[in-house]
Design a protein around this motif. Structure first.
Motif, mmCIF file in Angstrom:
data_model
loop_
_atom_site.group_PDB
_atom_site.id
_atom_site.type_symbol
_atom_site.label_atom_id
_atom_site.label_comp_id
_atom_site.label_asym_id
_atom_site.label_seq_id
_atom_site.Cartn_x
_atom_site.Cartn_y
_atom_site.Cartn_z
ATOM 1 N N ARG A 133 0.963 -1.224 -0.229
ATOM 2 C CA ARG A 133 0.195 0.481 0.018
ATOM 3 C C ARG A 133 1.046 1.232 -0.498
ATOM 4 O O ARG A 133 0.619 2.365 -0.668
ATOM 5 C CB ARG A 133 -0.797 0.172 1.193
ATOM 6 C CG ARG A 133 -2.165 1.075 1.915
ATOM 7 C CD ARG A 133 -2.988 1.399 2.897
ATOM 8 N NE ARG A 133 -3.821 2.174 2.636
ATOM 9 C CZ ARG A 133 -3.378 3.225 3.136
ATOM 10 N NH1 ARG A 133 -2.812 3.517 3.349
ATOM 11 N NH2 ARG A 133 -4.704 4.030 3.090
ATOM 12 N N VAL A 134 1.978 1.620 0.677
ATOM 13 C CA VAL A 134 3.206 1.926 0.802
ATOM 14 C C VAL A 134 3.369 2.951 -0.427
ATOM 15 O O VAL A 134 3.503 3.947 -0.695
ATOM 16 C CB VAL A 134 3.698 2.089 2.057
ATOM 17 C CG1 VAL A 134 5.222 3.573 1.661
ATOM 18 C CG2 VAL A 134 3.564 1.980 3.164
ATOM 19 N N GLU A 135 3.708 1.498 -1.383
ATOM 20 C CA GLU A 135 4.219 1.766 -3.184
ATOM 21 C C GLU A 135 2.763 2.388 -3.791
ATOM 22 O O GLU A 135 3.414 3.576 -4.496
ATOM 23 C CB GLU A 135 4.919 0.015 -2.927
ATOM 24 C CG GLU A 135 6.412 -0.279 -2.785
ATOM 25 C CD GLU A 135 7.044 0.891 -2.776
ATOM 26 O OE1 GLU A 135 7.124 1.707 -3.503
ATOM 27 O OE2 GLU A 135 7.648 1.293 -2.002
ATOM 28 N N LEU A 137 1.147 4.487 -3.120
ATOM 29 C CA LEU A 137 0.984 5.879 -2.165
ATOM 30 C C LEU A 137 2.384 6.490 -3.111
ATOM 31 O O LEU A 137 1.418 7.764 -3.612
ATOM 32 C CB LEU A 137 0.833 5.944 -0.701
ATOM 33 C CG LEU A 137 -0.495 5.579 0.133
ATOM 34 C CD1 LEU A 137 -0.564 5.793 0.926
ATOM 35 C CD2 LEU A 137 -1.229 6.284 -0.576
ATOM 36 N N GLN A 138 3.280 5.943 -2.937
ATOM 37 C CA GLN A 138 4.394 6.906 -3.576
ATOM 38 C C GLN A 138 4.655 7.395 -5.202
ATOM 39 O O GLN A 138 4.906 7.668 -5.858
ATOM 40 C CB GLN A 138 5.676 6.113 -3.290
ATOM 41 C CG GLN A 138 6.054 6.246 -1.453
ATOM 42 C CD GLN A 138 7.011 5.632 -0.949
ATOM 43 O OE1 GLN A 138 7.794 4.218 -2.334
ATOM 44 N NE2 GLN A 138 8.221 5.539 0.029
ATOM 45 N N VAL A 141 2.333 9.886 -5.712
ATOM 46 C CA VAL A 141 2.969 10.874 -5.851
ATOM 47 C C VAL A 141 3.725 11.479 -6.952
ATOM 48 O O VAL A 141 3.732 12.671 -7.531
ATOM 49 C CB VAL A 141 3.851 11.016 -4.626
ATOM 50 C CG1 VAL A 141 4.483 12.295 -4.780
ATOM 51 C CG2 VAL A 141 2.766 10.690 -2.764
ATOM 52 N N LYS A 145 3.614 13.852 -9.610
ATOM 53 C CA LYS A 145 5.025 15.214 -10.410
ATOM 54 C C LYS A 145 5.078 15.130 -11.522
ATOM 55 O O LYS A 145 5.600 16.056 -11.912
ATOM 56 C CB LYS A 145 6.343 14.818 -9.136
ATOM 57 C CG LYS A 145 6.524 14.914 -8.081
ATOM 58 C CD LYS A 145 7.380 13.866 -7.523
ATOM 59 C CE LYS A 145 9.402 14.108 -7.481
ATOM 60 N NZ LYS A 145 9.782 13.592 -6.478
#
Lengths: 414, 199
Positions: A133-135, A137-138, A141, A145
């Motif tokens: 899940r963290v990946e 979210l990254q 982002v 960008k």
């Protein structure tokens, strides 16, 4: 003389590393990922190719089921790409005077987002859904960008789809719905037909959230699937991901012409992709009642070409600048000593190589399928690799990853 | 001439080698150092201390002592990482446990993983330890409250500049009746500017 020889040797070693890398990527089409991984693992990456090496290594480790190693390699590549987002003056000077391989590989937009996909899958199959899940979210982002109003460069439907699957596994319904919608938006803009599984995801999540307006909208859009969804909820949900083929390699296109006064040879080299008509292979998930074919959600082969197209103006500018700088260098050497001039001209010709680096072992396409079933096992079939039986046990949700490059099938269940 | 060129070669080599060598400097663990702008040990310690201080200053603790006549027993449960970073929540949990124990105002009960190991040891003692030293089963101190929480982030990016907003939410829940007796919130906002140039 010694300096020229030294530069040539450096260039030749760099050239050989690139040549080997391209050869390995081509070999991957015929030989199992484990074999290519064992060859690649024995090599030491050049400092300038560090990210490219670990991207390929991490991907091969994922396909070989070595998830912890894959996480380690892909994190190295991700951090390297992150640290290289700032511009280096010395590397730019070297790229503008010798060639572009003097620049450290910082990854194309597709690499910078795709690395999160591969990391998320590695974490997931290593039973680390929170890290997956963290990946995601990254990745979100990173895509923000890279976002531009007039281009889809760096925007990956597969990333949004994988986010949606992970959110659905975590029962984060609104996040899952938004991610399915974002995947839908990109696929529509890319004129790729929406996979059946994605349409079902939009219906399922809008219904589960109690978002009647959206549910009615998607029911009208996909009436057949809407009726299918209204049938009794089945025991298992199966999310199938399939990696097909290997993405194209870049080739060097060179042009050598005599200068206007005929005193030296001017050579320019640019990277390019040859036009290859990739024939998609699909896999099939079968529970004895339903046969669901995978459908393309990401044409990676097209994405890497878009990446290069976007870079083309700056590559062209740098190549022209370099040609002028080399012309001046040879002219000055000729003025001092004709022999030195010839040697300098040879050095500028041999040093003129295109930057062919890319994450060249990625799949050509990423495909998706979705199945709900009461069966206690399913069969995953690919054209090249035959059939693999996957036991579904008592757990409800399953993610299956298969590839056309090996007979391995990875299974996460919860 | 040969000696002179060797001398210069040695100088150049030593300069190059000194640039390549690793340097290590020992630092105070309390020293605040921010390298990437990501969640770090300083954030973990700071948030744990402030939130536990806040929780222990609230009315639930005195109410409990008054009604039960003893200090409350607390256990720290799961802190979910819902942030954009791979945060090791175990260090954050350890920081909170330390703050709770050192406060002296609550009893502290071991986590479920610790308890299982101790139960295994008791089961082993049951078979192997002498009667005089054996510890009986069924004598555990049951917790009155469990602390749970989550770490969330919102990241706003514009080119090489980022605003990172961290929000840590903790809740203290009564195990007896599921009442939430305390909710704490700590926010951290960081402006991270990455250089556009590198060496």
């Amino acid at each position: 003389m010694h300096k020229i020889m030294f530069v040539l040797l450096c260039l030749l070693s760099g050239c050989a590393a690139q040549h080997n890398n391209i050869k390995l990527a081509n070999q991957l089409q015929q030989e199992p990922p484990e074999k290519i991984l064992s060859i690649l693992s024995e090599k030491e990456p050049d400092q300038s190719d560090f990210a490219q090496y670990y991207l390929n290594l991490g991907y091969l480790q994922l396909l070989s089921g070595e998830f912890e190693l894959s996480i380690d390699s892909l994190l190295k590549a991700k951090n390297e790409m992150l640290s290289l987002q700032a511009t280096s003056i010395s590397e730019n000077v070297a790229a503008g005077t010798v060639n572009e391989t003097f620049r450290r590989y910082s990854g194309y937009p597709t690499d910078r987002v795709m690395v999160h996909n591969m990391l998320a899958l590695s974490y997931l199959f290593n039973n680390g859904i929170d890290d997956a899940r963290v990946e995601m979210l990254q990745a979100d982002v990173e895509m923000k960008k890279l976002a531009q109003s007039d281009s889809l460069n760096g925007q990956l439907a597969s990333t949004h789809l994988l986010s949606a699957i992970i959110y659905e596994l975590l029962d984060e319904r609104s996040n899952a719905f938004i991610s399915y919608q974002l995947a839908e938006k990109i696929l529509k803009e890319r004129n790729i037909s929406l996979p059946r599984g994605l349409k079902l995801g939009l219906l399922r999540m809008s219904d589960k959230m109690g978002n009647d307006t959206q549910y009615q909208y998607y029911s009208k859009q996909y009436p057949v699937l809407s009726k299918l969804k209204q049938v009794r909820q089945k025991k298992h949900q199966v999310f199938g991901l399939y990696f097909d083929g290997v993405v194209s390699n870049k080739v060097q296109q060179s042009l050598a012409v005599p200068s206007f006064n005929g005193k030296q040879i001017v050579r320019v080299s640019m990277p390019a992709y040859t036009s290859v008509q990739h024939r998609d292979q699909h896999n099939q998930i079968n529970d004895n009642e339903q046969k669901i074919n995978s459908e393309v959600v990401e044409n990676v082969d097209k994405l890497v070409r878009e990446d290069l197209d976007k870079e083309y103006p700056s590559i062209l500018l740098l190549t022209t600048t370099r040609a002028i700088a080399k012309y001046q260098l040879v002219k000055e050497a000729q003025d001092k000593d004709p022999i030195l001039g010839i040697l300098a001209n040879l050095a500028t010709i041999f040093s003129e190589v295109a930057d062919l680096r890319s994450w060249n072992m990625l799949p050509a396409t990423i495909q998706f399928s979705y199945l709900e079933t009461d069966a206690d096992h399913i069969v995953v079939s690919t054209n090249h690799q035959g059939d693999s039986v996957v036991e579904l046990a008592a757990l409800k949700q399953h993610v299956i990853l298969s590839t056309g490059l090996s007979d391995k099938v990875f299974h996460y269940e919860q | 001439m040969k000696i002179q060129s060797s001398f210069w070669l040695a100088i150049v080599a030593s300069v190059i080698l000194s640039a390549c060598s690793t340097s290590v400097e020992r630092l105070d663990a309390q020293q605040q150092i921010d390298l990437s702008g990501a969640w770090n040990d300083t954030d973990s310690q700071l948030v744990a201390r402030e939130m536990i201080e806040d929780s222990l200053s609230r009315a639930w603790i005195s109410k409990f002592v008054k009604s039960e006549g003893k200090d409350p027993a607390v256990i720290v449960g799961r802190v979910k990482n819902l942030s954009h970073e791979h945060i090791n929540t175990n260090t954050f949990i350890a920081n909170m446990e330390r703050e709770l124990i050192n406060s002296g105002e609550v009893q502290f009960v071991a986590s479920s993983a610790n308890r299982q190991e101790i139960r295994d040891e008791r089961a082993d003692q049951d078979l192997n330890a002498s009667e005089a030293t054996r510890k009986e089963m069924g004598q555990e101190y049951g917790a009155d409250f469990m602390m749970q929480g989550q770490i969330n982030t919102i990241i706003d990016v514009d080119g090489s500049t980022q605003v990172r907003f961290y929000q840590v939410n903790l809740e203290l829940i009564s195990i007896k009746d599921n009442r939430k007796v305390w909710i704490g919130e700590k926010k951290i906002k960081k402006l991270v500017k990455n250089s556009k140039l590198r060496g």
